[in-house]
Motif scaffolding. Structure first.
Motif, PDB file in Angstrom:
ATOM      1  N   SER A 270      29.905  12.221  26.797  1.00 18.47           N
ATOM      2  CA  SER A 270      30.230  11.887  25.417  1.00 18.47           C
ATOM      3  C   SER A 270      31.659  12.351  25.239  1.00 18.47           C
ATOM      4  O   SER A 270      31.967  13.525  25.405  1.00 18.47           O
ATOM      5  CB  SER A 270      29.285  12.601  24.465  1.00 18.47           C
ATOM      6  OG  SER A 270      29.741  12.427  23.146  1.00 18.47           O
ATOM      7  N   SER A 271      32.540  11.427  24.919  1.00 15.08           N
ATOM      8  CA  SER A 271      33.960  11.776  24.854  1.00 15.08           C
ATOM      9  C   SER A 271      34.477  11.555  23.439  1.00 15.08           C
ATOM     10  O   SER A 271      34.062  10.607  22.787  1.00 15.08           O
ATOM     11  CB  SER A 271      34.727  10.910  25.856  1.00 15.08           C
ATOM     12  OG  SER A 271      36.066  11.294  25.867  1.00 15.08           O
ATOM     13  N   PRO A 272      35.346  12.393  22.906  1.00 18.50           N
ATOM     14  CA  PRO A 272      35.892  13.586  23.542  1.00 18.50           C
ATOM     15  C   PRO A 272      34.843  14.704  23.655  1.00 18.50           C
ATOM     16  O   PRO A 272      33.931  14.782  22.862  1.00 18.50           O
ATOM     17  CB  PRO A 272      37.018  14.011  22.609  1.00 18.50           C
ATOM     18  CG  PRO A 272      36.720  13.361  21.324  1.00 18.50           C
ATOM     19  CD  PRO A 272      35.918  12.158  21.592  1.00 18.50           C
ATOM     20  N   SER A 273      35.060  15.513  24.697  1.00 21.58           N
ATOM     21  CA  SER A 273      34.127  16.582  24.950  1.00 21.58           C
ATOM     22  C   SER A 273      34.841  17.918  24.735  1.00 21.58           C
ATOM     23  O   SER A 273      35.945  17.956  24.199  1.00 21.58           O
ATOM     24  CB  SER A 273      33.622  16.458  26.380  1.00 21.58           C
ATOM     25  OG  SER A 273      32.645  17.428  26.622  1.00 21.58           O
ATOM     26  N   TYR A 274      34.229  19.005  25.163  1.00 22.66           N
ATOM     27  CA  TYR A 274      34.877  20.320  25.037  1.00 22.66           C
ATOM     28  C   TYR A 274      34.479  21.173  26.225  1.00 22.66           C
ATOM     29  O   TYR A 274      33.492  20.883  26.901  1.00 22.66           O
ATOM     30  CB  TYR A 274      34.488  20.984  23.718  1.00 22.66           C
ATOM     31  CG  TYR A 274      33.012  21.239  23.581  1.00 22.66           C
ATOM     32  CD1 TYR A 274      32.163  20.274  23.044  1.00 22.66           C
ATOM     33  CD2 TYR A 274      32.439  22.426  24.021  1.00 22.66           C
ATOM     34  CE1 TYR A 274      30.803  20.487  22.936  1.00 22.66           C
ATOM     35  CE2 TYR A 274      31.074  22.647  23.914  1.00 22.66           C
ATOM     36  CZ  TYR A 274      30.264  21.679  23.372  1.00 22.66           C
ATOM     37  OH  TYR A 274      28.923  21.888  23.283  1.00 22.66           O
ATOM     38  N   ASP A 275      35.228  22.206  26.447  1.00 19.88           N
ATOM     39  CA  ASP A 275      34.914  23.130  27.526  1.00 19.88           C
ATOM     40  C   ASP A 275      33.751  24.021  27.078  1.00 19.88           C
ATOM     41  O   ASP A 275      33.872  24.736  26.088  1.00 19.88           O
ATOM     42  CB  ASP A 275      36.164  23.983  27.815  1.00 19.88           C
ATOM     43  CG  ASP A 275      35.895  25.046  28.877  1.00 19.88           C
ATOM     44  OD1 ASP A 275      34.728  25.196  29.291  1.00 19.88           O
ATOM     45  OD2 ASP A 275      36.868  25.713  29.273  1.00 19.88           O
ATOM     46  N   PRO A 276      32.612  23.974  27.786  1.00 16.02           N
ATOM     47  CA  PRO A 276      31.458  24.765  27.321  1.00 16.02           C
ATOM     48  C   PRO A 276      31.768  26.263  27.256  1.00 16.02           C
ATOM     49  O   PRO A 276      31.160  26.993  26.486  1.00 16.02           O
ATOM     50  CB  PRO A 276      30.363  24.472  28.345  1.00 16.02           C
ATOM     51  CG  PRO A 276      31.057  23.899  29.534  1.00 16.02           C
ATOM     52  CD  PRO A 276      32.296  23.237  29.018  1.00 16.02           C
ATOM     53  N   GLY A 277      32.745  26.711  28.044  1.00 15.51           N
ATOM     54  CA  GLY A 277      33.130  28.117  28.044  1.00 15.51           C
ATOM     55  C   GLY A 277      33.701  28.577  26.710  1.00 15.51           C
ATOM     56  O   GLY A 277      33.764  29.771  26.428  1.00 15.51           O
ATOM     57  N   LEU A 278      34.112  27.597  25.873  1.00 11.01           N
ATOM     58  CA  LEU A 278      34.669  27.956  24.568  1.00 11.01           C
ATOM     59  C   LEU A 278      33.614  28.528  23.635  1.00 11.01           C
ATOM     60  O   LEU A 278      33.911  29.245  22.691  1.00 11.01           O
ATOM     61  CB  LEU A 278      35.279  26.720  23.899  1.00 11.01           C
ATOM     62  CG  LEU A 278      36.559  26.159  24.507  1.00 11.01           C
ATOM     63  CD1 LEU A 278      36.961  24.886  23.797  1.00 11.01           C
ATOM     64  CD2 LEU A 278      37.668  27.188  24.435  1.00 11.01           C
ATOM     65  N   LEU A 279      32.355  28.186  23.900  1.00  8.31           N
ATOM     66  CA  LEU A 279      31.301  28.609  22.983  1.00  8.31           C
ATOM     67  C   LEU A 279      30.481  29.762  23.543  1.00  8.31           C
ATOM     68  O   LEU A 279      29.271  29.824  23.409  1.00  8.31           O
ATOM     69  CB  LEU A 279      30.385  27.423  22.647  1.00  8.31           C
ATOM     70  CG  LEU A 279      31.063  26.289  21.872  1.00  8.31           C
ATOM     71  CD1 LEU A 279      30.071  25.219  21.488  1.00  8.31           C
ATOM     72  CD2 LEU A 279      31.755  26.826  20.613  1.00  8.31           C
ATOM     73  N   VAL A 280      31.179  30.687  24.217  1.00  7.89           N
ATOM     74  CA  VAL A 280      30.486  31.836  24.783  1.00  7.89           C
ATOM     75  C   VAL A 280      31.103  33.114  24.242  1.00  7.89           C
ATOM     76  O   VAL A 280      32.328  33.225  24.163  1.00  7.89           O
ATOM     77  CB  VAL A 280      30.598  31.824  26.322  1.00  7.89           C
ATOM     78  CG1 VAL A 280      29.987  33.093  26.902  1.00  7.89           C
ATOM     79  CG2 VAL A 280      29.897  30.612  26.899  1.00  7.89           C
ATOM     80  N   GLY A 281      30.249  34.033  23.860  1.00  6.79           N
ATOM     81  CA  GLY A 281      30.707  35.387  23.562  1.00  6.79           C
ATOM     82  C   GLY A 281      31.558  35.520  22.318  1.00  6.79           C
ATOM     83  O   GLY A 281      31.414  34.789  21.354  1.00  6.79           O
ATOM     84  N   ARG A 282      32.491  36.480  22.370  1.00  6.28           N
ATOM     85  CA  ARG A 282      33.237  36.864  21.177  1.00  6.28           C
ATOM     86  C   ARG A 282      34.042  35.730  20.578  1.00  6.28           C
ATOM     87  O   ARG A 282      34.260  35.676  19.385  1.00  6.28           O
ATOM     88  CB  ARG A 282      34.223  37.975  21.554  1.00  6.28           C
ATOM     89  CG  ARG A 282      33.675  39.347  21.367  1.00  6.28           C
ATOM     90  CD  ARG A 282      34.525  40.292  22.157  1.00  6.28           C
ATOM     91  NE  ARG A 282      35.083  41.329  21.318  1.00  6.28           N
ATOM     92  CZ  ARG A 282      35.680  42.405  21.812  1.00  6.28           C
ATOM     93  NH1 ARG A 282      35.809  42.562  23.126  1.00  6.28           N
ATOM     94  NH2 ARG A 282      36.161  43.326  21.027  1.00  6.28           N
ATOM     95  N   ILE A 283      34.496  34.794  21.452  1.00  6.42           N
ATOM     96  CA  ILE A 283      35.383  33.742  20.961  1.00  6.42           C
ATOM     97  C   ILE A 283      34.595  32.585  20.350  1.00  6.42           C
ATOM     98  O   ILE A 283      35.157  31.648  19.804  1.00  6.42           O
ATOM     99  CB  ILE A 283      36.258  33.203  22.116  1.00  6.42           C
ATOM    100  CG1 ILE A 283      35.371  32.871  23.318  1.00  6.42           C
ATOM    101  CG2 ILE A 283      37.342  34.200  22.482  1.00  6.42           C
ATOM    102  CD1 ILE A 283      36.101  32.145  24.423  1.00  6.42           C
ATOM    103  N   ARG A 284      33.267  32.654  20.461  1.00  8.03           N
ATOM    104  CA  ARG A 284      32.446  31.516  20.088  1.00  8.03           C
ATOM    105  C   ARG A 284      32.662  31.057  18.647  1.00  8.03           C
ATOM    106  O   ARG A 284      32.927  29.887  18.388  1.00  8.03           O
ATOM    107  CB  ARG A 284      30.968  31.847  20.282  1.00  8.03           C
ATOM    108  CG  ARG A 284      30.075  30.654  20.303  1.00  8.03           C
ATOM    109  CD  ARG A 284      28.634  31.066  20.454  1.00  8.03           C
ATOM    110  NE  ARG A 284      28.048  31.409  19.180  1.00  8.03           N
ATOM    111  CZ  ARG A 284      27.573  30.519  18.332  1.00  8.03           C
ATOM    112  NH1 ARG A 284      27.577  29.248  18.658  1.00  8.03           N
ATOM    113  NH2 ARG A 284      27.064  30.895  17.199  1.00  8.03           N
TER     114      ARG A 284
END
Lengths: 607, 474
Positions: A270-284
């Motif tokens: 599904s585009s545009p997509s996002y880096d799944p790492g962006l939604l981890v931990g403190r920065i989520r």
């Protein structure tokens, strides 16, 4: 004054005394005789430390890791157990501002003075090492181990979903979750939460006034072990997924590919997509808000949650229904004069030879032809009236999971839509409409809506000549290959089309489209495949480019549906993308490097 | 001037002292329960003991104010007071603030008030007024109906607030009614109900019916010594069982043996009752009715328990009776409470030395579970002292009530004793695992303005009435 019941005061008084004596005996037993309540560590207090298990690892179909875990540490505090401490020193160790710390500490006290709260989450292991040595100076503080999601490649974010802190509503309803726990919020993380999460455990320790752990409480009698989360193997092909995401970069739209022989979904882009790492931990939380604000809606999974008009893809289904209803065969010919003549040239069509037979009509995607087919289906003499015939047509279409959820293991799958008699009665008045009023349904326009996933499933049905497995993204859960959760994906489903030969006529048309029709420019060397181009009319802007295909023609291994928003003709953008993916999947390499480069570098979003 | 001196002299200072001692002991234990080194001043109003000091001060003022009223005031204004309190109970259902699933509190800024607490003294006044009215007869059906109305109107409204504990308190009035002439069978019946309930919960219902069926003829034989009649009774029952068993088998109904026995008992009971009435056989009817109602009751208990009670209520009862044991789940409160009290030993751990009640292992430690702090820090000595103080107070209340010349005052006095008794028994019983967990406060001890004030009003109205005992005859 003589009161006849005056003697009852003795009974009442007696009852009062009796209860007092019972209580005194009971207390004598509890406090003096029974020793089970007097454990030796009387002046220590208990500390319950939750043992959080690592979530299950998610693999792709070839055993490649899509998401795993890394260790993290949370600094916890029980405000009531704290003594005066050196805030500056602690902030120095933690490398945070004093204001921030003071605020967090105040929040923790507000939440509860005796329940643990997180003061600083996800401390690095380096800081943790320093903190561990100095923790004795800070009674009431302790460190709790956690795990965080980690992604080796920034792909498949929509499929995997993300994990976040559990919602208070769920905490209230489900006894397993406590404030601050993590839970799968979307994608596989959500659908398979029960397996991935494992089982929390708890250790109860005795802690002395200096915050030193004195040993486990009651020899660990009340401790429970944490059970690690179950691993999940998906049906996704990580390489193909990555390739698809690259092809779709700078474009809006989606790709869904299914292995028709098993119903396993090979890729969902599904585009545009996002880096799944962006939604981890403190920065989520900050990242989540930013993604939510993005006008291109990267969090939105178009493949299962966006409904588009199926466009000329639906002509394939129309061809199948026409034959099933006995009003169409391979040799049926209808004229075309740049449009459907009975209604003054509407719907319009592009120039091509006329009249055409079924296979050529598919190959050339003739609008006029399928308007005739639709009319003949709806005005079929074998039915009592138009509306009975319409209902029969609708049920046939529904049996392809158009306007009906496929039942896949995606959370939040959209139903799509095929308008009902009731709907048109409301628009045009009760029974005041007929085939010509709704003629554009025949070419997959009007109020009809289909998701890219449903569209790929339709292609898989045609590829299989009439049956399908419910499309799904999970291949196996843990080591158990026969999990009942997945049992529904192992049942063959059939449409209401009763004869396999009906499919062969349509497949011939799709093959013609590649050999000499609308998809002629997209041939793959050494592989024969079947395809159908489409253009989904978009009332809000430029039409969507649609392309569906399956390959190889015999014993198909991949069925694919590509949609590029606001990109015009199907053969221009969606077609090449589908063609490249099929080549990559079936041959493992790309011979058309120029085409690949051209597609990857084109920006169709405009910024 | 003369009148005031009289009041001062005629006030029962023993009960006033008991009240003051209990309130002070309560405060000390609240202090210990929430004690925290960071807030060492006892006047820290952000802490519960600080706030409780304010409530106590206000309670003393309330007590003094009650003494300013003419003692006939309460009798005269009983119905308006009862009406206003009912009105508050209804309003709290509409405007109240919902906390923990209960809609029992008014909230004005940071100040919260629980109207159901104040309903108790109003209901007590109403009962006293009604029962003391001229030509009142307790055996009259109309009177009983009216008494039921006075009690169950507030009781029902409190149930609607979802505050089951506070509504159960109204059962306590049974002592008052008993004193005023209600048939002693009520107490006997209440006792039987509790025993049967326990048996029904702990023993299989089929076994109960079988035991009762064996006991009935034996008791009858002991009372009547006519073996022939016993034989006839057993004969009728055997035929009935055979009949129903046959029906069950022939029509292949799948009713369990229990229902066969149940139906057979009812059929034979009707036959035996008819025969017994005709032949005037002593005790037969009584025993049959008792047998049938006991069996019906145990059946009803099963039904009510599984279909009427909510899950958490079932859990609490199961835990209490030892049917299930889950010390970290539903039994957590009581288990922690017993640990706290048990760890106190003979002399206790000493003031502020309790660890179990300190870090909130015991939930609600300053309100419903305040007795744990007494048990842990003061040991067996402390708990016996507190129980003794309460018992002396209750007995003193009976004594004072009995010396009233005014019927109104006597009834009110018994009402005060009844309510306090119920609160004390249920609250302490719950902390030592003898009663199910019902969230009602320990009088004068538990943290909270509403409950302290309401008990103060309840008690001091009676002390005021008592101080006037030589004047009033109303």
């Amino acid at each position: 004054m003589i009161n006849p019941y005056s003697n009852r005061k003795y009974i009442i008084g007696g009852i009062f005394i009796a209860f007092a004596l019972i209580f005194v005996f009971r207390l004598f037993y509890l406090q003096i005789i029974d020793s089970s309540y007097k454990f030796s560590a009387d002046n220590n207090s208990q500390r319950r430390i939750t043992k959080y298990p690592a979530r299950g690892v998610i693999y792709d179909r070839n055993g490649k890791i899509l998401v795993f875990n890394e260790a993290a540490f949370d600094l916890m505090v029980i405000p009531q157990q704290t003594k005066l401490f050196d805030t500056v020193d602690l902030c120095h160790i933690l490398e945070i501002e004093k204001n921030e710390f003071t605020k967090k500490f105040k929040d923790a006290k507000l939440y509860s003075t005796y329940r643990p709260s997180v003061i600083v989450s996800q401390i690095s292991s380096k800081t943790y090492a320093i903190l561990q040595e100095k923790l004795f100076k800070f009674p009431g503080f302790f460190v709790q181990g956690r795990t965080l999601r980690k992604y080796p490649q920034p792909i498949a974010s929509h499929i995997l979903g993300y994990v976040g802190e559990v919602d208070p509503k769920i905490v209230a309803e489900n006894a397993y979750y406590k404030q601050g726990d993590y839970i799968g919020i979307s994608g596989i993380e959500r659908t398979y939460e029960k397996f991935l999460r494992g089982q929390k455990g708890v250790s109860i320790f005795m802690v002395d006034v200096h915050n030193k752990i004195m040993g486990s409480f009651a020899e660990g009698k009340f401790d429970t072990a944490a059970v690690i989360g179950t691993d999940i193997k998906t049906t996704i092909d990580a390489n193909l997924q990555l390739y698809g995401e690259k092809l779709m970069s700078h474009k809006k739209g989606s790709i869904v590919a299914i292995d028709p022989s098993t119903g396993e979904i090979l890729m969902v882009v599904s585009s545009p997509s996002y880096d799944p790492g962006l939604l981890v931990g403190r920065i989520r939380s900050t990242n989540y808000v930013n993604l939510l604000k993005d006008t291109l809606k990267p969090l939105f999974n178009r493949a299962i949650m966006a409904s588009y008009p199926p466009g000329s893809t639906f002509k394939l289904v129309m061809a199948l229904i026409g034959q099933q209803e006995g009003v169409l065969n391979a040799n049926t010919r209808y004229p075309c004069s740049k449009g459907y003549a009975p209604l003054g040239g509407h719907p319009k069509c592009h120039p091509h030879a006329s009249p055409l037979d079924l296979s050529n009509a598919i190959g050339h995607s003739c609008n006029s032809y399928f308007s005739y087919v639709f009319k003949s289906v709806i005005e079929n003499k074998k039915y009592h009236n138009t509306y009975v015939a319409f209902e029969a047509w609708r049920n046939l279409a529904l049996s392809f999971c158009i306007g009906k959820k496929t039942g896949s293991d995606f959370s939040y799958e959209l139903r799509g839509n095929i308008p009902s008699i009731k709907y048109y009665d409301k628009i045009f008045g009760k029974r005041k409409w007929k085939a010509s009023t709704v003629i554009s349904l025949g070419i997959g326009q009007a109020e009809m809506g289909i998701t890219p996933l449903q569209s790929a499933n339709v292609v898989a049905i045609i590829a299989n000549r009439g049956w399908y497995y419910i499309p799904h993204i999970v291949k196996s859960i843990g080591s158990n290959t026969n999990d009942t959760t997945l049992a529904r994906f192992k049942i063959k489903n059939y449409t209401l089309i009763t004869d396999t030969n009906i499919f062969l006529n349509v497949i011939r048309g799709m093959s013609d489209a590649v050999e000499s029709g609308t998809a002629a420019a997209l041939k793959i060397e050494g592989i024969s495949f079947c395809a159908k181009t489409g253009t989904a009319e978009n009332p809000h802007g430029k039409d969507h480019s649609v392309f569906v295909a399956f390959a190889p023609t015999n014993n198909p291994r991949i069925a694919i549906s590509v949609l590029v928003e606001n990109a015009g003709y199907g053969a221009t953008w969606a077609g090449p993308i589908a063609s490249l993916i099929m080549e990559k999947y079936l041959t493992g390499k790309i011979k058309r490097a120029d085409l690949e480069k051209h597609i990857m570098e084109t920006n169709l979003i405009g910024d | 001037m003369k009148r005031k001196i009289n009041i001062f002299k005629s006030t029962d200072w023993l009960i006033v002292c008991l009240y003051i001692i209990l309130v002070i002991l309560g405060w000390i234990n609240i202090y210990a329960a929430v004690y925290n080194e960071q807030y060492s001043s006892i006047f820290d109003f952000s802490q519960r003991y600080g706030k409780q000091l304010v409530w106590i001060g206000a309670a003393f003022i309330i007590a003094l104010t009650i003494f300013l009223f003419d003692s006939n005031f309460f009798s005269f204004f009983t119905w308006p007071i009862y009406g206003v309190m009912l009105f508050f109970l209804i309003s709290v259902l509409i405007f109240g603030k919902e906390t923990n699933g209960q809609r029992a509190w008014f909230e004005l800024g940071s100040f919260r008030l629980q109207p159901s607490e104040f309903m108790k003294f109003a209901t007590n006044l109403a009962l006293a007024k009604f029962l003391s009215s001229y030509n009142f007869k307790i055996k009259n059906i109309r009177s009983l109906f009216f008494i039921g109305l006075i009690i169950f109107l507030p009781c029902g409204l409190i149930l609607l607030q979802n505050d089951t504990g506070s509504s159960l308190v109204y059962l306590a009035f049974v002592f008052l009614l008993y004193r005023e002439g209600l048939t002693p069978y009520v107490l006997f019946f209440a006792l039987m109900t509790i025993i049967l309930f326990l048996i029904a919960m702990l023993v299989d219902k089929l076994l109960i019916i079988q035991i009762l069926l064996i006991l009935a003829p034996i008791v009858f034989f002991l009372l009547n010594t006519k073996i022939k009649i016993v034989g006839i009774g057993i004969g009728i029952f055997t035929v009935a069982v055979a009949l129903f068993y046959g029906i069950n088998a022939v029509f292949a109904y799948k009713y369990s043996t229990y229902y066969v026995f149940f139906a057979a008992l009812f059929l034979s009971a009707i036959i035996i009752l008819i025969i017994a009435n005709k032949k005037r056989i002593a005790f037969a009817s009584m025993i049959m009715i008792f047998l049938v109602s006991s069996v019906t009751f145990t059946f009803a208990v099963n039904y009510i328990f599984t279909d009427v009670l909510e899950k958490h209520q079932q859990d609490r009862i199961n835990e209490l009776l030892g049917i299930t044991s889950d010390p970290l789940g539903t039994g957590y409160n009581v288990n922690q409470s017993k640990i706290a009290i048990g760890s106190g030993g003979f002399a206790g751990k000493g003031f502020l030395q309790g660890t179990q009640t300190k870090f909130n292992f015991v939930p609600e430690q300053s309100t419903d579970f305040i007795f744990c702090t007494v048990g842990e820090e003061r040991g067996f000595i402390g708990t016996v002292v507190v129980i003794s103080l309460f018992t002396i107070m209750l007995l003193r209340l009976i004594f004072l009530a009995e010396r009233q010349r005014s019927v109104f005052s006597r009834i009110y006095g018994y009402g005060v004793a009844s309510i306090l008794f119920f609160h004390i028994v249920v609250n302490i019983g719950m902390t030592i695992g003898l009663a199910p967990v019902i969230g009602i406060p320990l009088p004068f001890f538990s943290y909270g303005g509403s409950s302290l004030w309401s008990f103060t009003i309840l008690l001091f109205i009676f002390i005021r009435l008592d101080s006037n005992r030589f004047e009033s005859l109303a």
